[in-house]
Design an enzyme around this catalytic site. Structure first.
Site, PDB file in Angstrom:
ATOM      1  N   ARG A   1       3.843 -47.053 -58.082  1.00 20.89           N
ATOM      2  CA  ARG A   1       2.414 -47.296 -57.953  1.00 20.89           C
ATOM      3  C   ARG A   1       1.782 -46.275 -57.014  1.00 20.89           C
ATOM      4  O   ARG A   1       2.405 -45.802 -56.081  1.00 20.89           O
ATOM      5  CB  ARG A   1       2.164 -48.721 -57.440  1.00 20.89           C
ATOM      6  CG  ARG A   1       2.522 -49.791 -58.447  1.00 20.89           C
ATOM      7  CD  ARG A   1       2.372 -51.199 -57.871  1.00 20.89           C
ATOM      8  NE  ARG A   1       1.054 -51.401 -57.293  1.00 20.89           N
ATOM      9  CZ  ARG A   1       0.848 -51.604 -55.997  1.00 20.89           C
ATOM     10  NH1 ARG A   1       1.858 -51.631 -55.152  1.00 20.89           N
ATOM     11  NH2 ARG A   1      -0.376 -51.784 -55.542  1.00 20.89           N
ATOM     12  N   PHE A   2       0.505 -45.983 -57.265  1.00 24.52           N
ATOM     13  CA  PHE A   2      -0.242 -44.985 -56.496  1.00 24.52           C
ATOM     14  C   PHE A   2      -1.085 -45.714 -55.448  1.00 24.52           C
ATOM     15  O   PHE A   2      -2.190 -46.173 -55.738  1.00 24.52           O
ATOM     16  CB  PHE A   2      -1.110 -44.143 -57.427  1.00 24.52           C
ATOM     17  CG  PHE A   2      -0.340 -43.543 -58.579  1.00 24.52           C
ATOM     18  CD1 PHE A   2       0.533 -42.480 -58.374  1.00 24.52           C
ATOM     19  CD2 PHE A   2      -0.469 -44.058 -59.866  1.00 24.52           C
ATOM     20  CE1 PHE A   2       1.249 -41.931 -59.428  1.00 24.52           C
ATOM     21  CE2 PHE A   2       0.243 -43.514 -60.929  1.00 24.52           C
ATOM     22  CZ  PHE A   2       1.108 -42.442 -60.710  1.00 24.52           C
ATOM     23  N   THR A   3      -0.547 -45.832 -54.247  1.00 26.76           N
ATOM     24  CA  THR A   3      -1.137 -46.696 -53.235  1.00 26.76           C
ATOM     25  C   THR A   3      -1.917 -45.919 -52.172  1.00 26.76           C
ATOM     26  O   THR A   3      -1.696 -44.735 -51.950  1.00 26.76           O
ATOM     27  CB  THR A   3      -0.038 -47.514 -52.536  1.00 26.76           C
ATOM     28  OG1 THR A   3       0.902 -46.613 -51.917  1.00 26.76           O
ATOM     29  CG2 THR A   3       0.705 -48.391 -53.532  1.00 26.76           C
ATOM     30  N   VAL A   4      -2.818 -46.627 -51.508  1.00 24.33           N
ATOM     31  CA  VAL A   4      -3.500 -46.137 -50.310  1.00 24.33           C
ATOM     32  C   VAL A   4      -2.936 -46.902 -49.116  1.00 24.33           C
ATOM     33  O   VAL A   4      -2.446 -48.025 -49.275  1.00 24.33           O
ATOM     34  CB  VAL A   4      -5.028 -46.355 -50.411  1.00 24.33           C
ATOM     35  CG1 VAL A   4      -5.661 -45.383 -51.369  1.00 24.33           C
ATOM     36  CG2 VAL A   4      -5.365 -47.803 -50.788  1.00 24.33           C
TER      37      VAL A   4
ATOM     38  N   GLU B   1       2.790 -44.621 -45.772  1.00 27.01           N
ATOM     39  CA  GLU B   1       3.130 -45.905 -45.151  1.00 27.01           C
ATOM     40  C   GLU B   1       2.170 -46.152 -43.991  1.00 27.01           C
ATOM     41  O   GLU B   1       2.179 -45.437 -42.993  1.00 27.01           O
ATOM     42  CB  GLU B   1       4.583 -45.899 -44.668  1.00 27.01           C
ATOM     43  CG  GLU B   1       4.971 -47.039 -43.754  1.00 27.01           C
ATOM     44  CD  GLU B   1       4.629 -48.411 -44.321  1.00 27.01           C
ATOM     45  OE1 GLU B   1       3.939 -49.180 -43.616  1.00 27.01           O
ATOM     46  OE2 GLU B   1       5.017 -48.698 -45.472  1.00 27.01           O
ATOM     47  N   SER B   2       1.336 -47.178 -44.134  1.00 31.06           N
ATOM     48  CA  SER B   2       0.244 -47.386 -43.184  1.00 31.06           C
ATOM     49  C   SER B   2       0.736 -47.575 -41.750  1.00 31.06           C
ATOM     50  O   SER B   2       0.118 -47.075 -40.804  1.00 31.06           O
ATOM     51  CB  SER B   2      -0.603 -48.589 -43.612  1.00 31.06           C
ATOM     52  OG  SER B   2       0.145 -49.796 -43.548  1.00 31.06           O
TER      53      SER B   2
ATOM     54  N   CYS C   1      -8.855 -52.168 -48.968  1.00 34.38           N
ATOM     55  CA  CYS C   1      -7.432 -52.388 -48.711  1.00 34.38           C
ATOM     56  C   CYS C   1      -7.163 -52.611 -47.225  1.00 34.38           C
ATOM     57  O   CYS C   1      -7.497 -51.771 -46.403  1.00 34.38           O
ATOM     58  CB  CYS C   1      -6.637 -51.184 -49.219  1.00 34.38           C
ATOM     59  SG  CYS C   1      -4.902 -51.206 -48.744  1.00 34.38           S
TER      60      CYS C   1
ATOM     61  N   ARG D   1       6.467 -56.542 -52.777  1.00 30.98           N
ATOM     62  CA  ARG D   1       5.671 -55.374 -52.398  1.00 30.98           C
ATOM     63  C   ARG D   1       6.496 -54.095 -52.507  1.00 30.98           C
ATOM     64  O   ARG D   1       7.649 -54.051 -52.120  1.00 30.98           O
ATOM     65  CB  ARG D   1       5.140 -55.515 -50.966  1.00 30.98           C
ATOM     66  CG  ARG D   1       4.239 -54.352 -50.545  1.00 30.98           C
ATOM     67  CD  ARG D   1       3.507 -54.648 -49.247  1.00 30.98           C
ATOM     68  NE  ARG D   1       2.539 -55.728 -49.420  1.00 30.98           N
ATOM     69  CZ  ARG D   1       1.345 -55.586 -49.969  1.00 30.98           C
ATOM     70  NH1 ARG D   1       0.971 -54.397 -50.450  1.00 30.98           N
ATOM     71  NH2 ARG D   1       0.540 -56.610 -50.084  1.00 30.98           N
TER      72      ARG D   1
ATOM     73  N   TRP E   1      -6.699 -46.035 -58.612  1.00 31.94           N
ATOM     74  CA  TRP E   1      -7.892 -45.722 -57.830  1.00 31.94           C
ATOM     75  C   TRP E   1      -8.534 -44.432 -58.340  1.00 31.94           C
ATOM     76  O   TRP E   1      -7.839 -43.495 -58.700  1.00 31.94           O
ATOM     77  CB  TRP E   1      -7.544 -45.518 -56.358  1.00 31.94           C
ATOM     78  CG  TRP E   1      -6.916 -46.685 -55.675  1.00 31.94           C
ATOM     79  CD1 TRP E   1      -5.601 -46.827 -55.321  1.00 31.94           C
ATOM     80  CD2 TRP E   1      -7.575 -47.875 -55.225  1.00 31.94           C
ATOM     81  NE1 TRP E   1      -5.404 -48.022 -54.690  1.00 31.94           N
ATOM     82  CE2 TRP E   1      -6.611 -48.689 -54.607  1.00 31.94           C
ATOM     83  CE3 TRP E   1      -8.898 -48.332 -55.274  1.00 31.94           C
ATOM     84  CZ2 TRP E   1      -6.887 -49.939 -54.048  1.00 31.94           C
ATOM     85  CZ3 TRP E   1      -9.196 -49.568 -54.724  1.00 31.94           C
ATOM     86  CH2 TRP E   1      -8.210 -50.354 -54.122  1.00 31.94           C
TER      87      TRP E   1
END
Length: 365
Positions: free
Chosen positions: A153-156, A171-172, A46, A15, A79
């Site tokens: 990577r372009f993350t949510v 960062e969630s 997600c 990850r 996305w």
């Protein structure tokens, strides 16, 4: 940071580490608390983004922090957002809905055909929302505006500052803590909910640590494994730790039953992972468990059993959160969840066929 998902040497899933790690604070030189200044960019599919949506709702921040929802389909360009409306009425409606809560989730429990829904569907408030701030077409535009040389990577999720036009945090786990920190309390009426009480923080952190590595991320390590040896190791590990959660909830339920009586409504009012109140630990576990039967069982091949058939106390805890708390139920969109995984991971599901079951996605309480 590599864009690669699996280690070519052993086929193990890796990850990506988040790279934007600022906080919001009255003492921060840039990012200070304000009304409608900050926005959450999320995917309803997600689990990491879902954490922040639940916290935003529980902390009564829906009218303080705006919301933008990406389309459920993740293609080779990442996305995307829906097309931005050109007429003023649609724009006003878009901004109102985006600030006040997001997209319609009223049909998410229906079992209905998926075959007629194309990957490029453009149903406003159903497939996602436009981006009302920048009218961007892609989530990657946020990253490149914040850091032009960004190449990971372009993350949510993304916590975005509309004043400086940059990403505060992606960062969630840290966004969860920001939302819970109390920095926005001056803008809300109800400030009673604390998802990380100081007296429980050590227990919450310890619980989150092993749940994250072995369950939250464990299903991904099983699902994205590219060798049979790696898959079998990881899927066994997932279920070993689900067994651990089941025993924890069983002990907790029996203790509550002894305290309040076997038929007391008080039991479910205190039936949580840590202590006798809702905490961050419940949020972080929930977003994986609610996806387990609809997606992870078949799509990630985590199929030694299901939550509903193999873990009665985890199943009760899950249904209690979903049916008795709007912040969990109204942020859970099974259509986005199922369509995203089965249409976006073509290496796992090359025909992109979305299973209709389980029926129902979540059982009544």
């Amino acid at each position: 940071m590599s864009k690669q998902w699996a280690d070519p040497k052993d086929g193990a899933f890796k990850r990506q580490v988040s790279s934007f790690r600022e906080i919001i604070s009255p003492n921060h030189p840039i990012y200070k608390p304000a009304m409608n200044r900050y926005w959450l960019y999320v995917s309803l599919a997600c689990p990491w983004a879902h954490r922040t949506l639940i916290a935003r709702s529980l902390k009564h921040l829906n009218s303080v922090i705006g919301l933008v929802v990406v389309h459920w389909h993740l293609d080779s360009n990442g996305w995307r957002f829906l097309k931005y409306p050109t007429d003023k009425a649609s724009i006003d409606e878009n901004i109102y809905h985006t600030i006040s809560g997001g997209i319609d989730n009223s049909q998410s429990l229906e079992i209905k055909p998926f075959a007629s829904i194309p990957n490029d569907s453009d149903r406003l408030w159903i497939d996602g929302t436009p981006d009302p701030l920048n009218q961007f077409q892609r989530l990657k535009d946020l990253y490149l505006k914040s850091e032009p040389g960004y190449d990971a990577r372009f993350t949510v999720p993304v916590l975005w500052d509309s004043q400086t036009n940059t990403i505060v945090n992606n960062e969630s786990s840290e966004i969860l803590r920001i939302l819970n920190s109390g920095v926005f309390d001056e803008f809300v009426k109800d400030t009673t909910i604390d998802l990380v009480p100081r007296e429980l923080e050590t227990q919450i952190d310890e619980f989150n640590s092993w749940v994250y590595d072995n369950i939250n991320n464990g299903v991904y390590k099983a699902g994205f494994a590219e060798s049979a040896i790696e898959y079998e190791k990881e899927v066994k590990n997932v279920f070993e730790h689900l067994d651990r959660v089941e025993q924890l909830f069983k002990n907790k339920y029996l203790a509550l039953e002894k305290k309040y009586g076997p038929d007391s409504k008080e039991i479910l009012q205190h039936f949580y992972a840590i202590g006798d109140q809702l905490t961050e630990a419940d949020i972080r576990l929930y977003t994986t468990i609610v996806r387990f039967d609809p997606v992870y069982v078949q799509h990630f091949k985590c199929n030694l059993t299901t939550i509903r058939d193999g873990y009665p106390y985890v199943h009760l805890w899950l249904r209690n959160l979903y049916w008795n708390n709007d912040s969990f139920r109204l942020t859970t969109n099974f259509n986005h969840i199922k369509l995203h995984y089965t249409r976006s991971h073509t290496r796992i599901n090359p025909l992109s066929i979305t299973p209709l079951g389980p029926n129902p996605h979540i059982k009544p309480l």
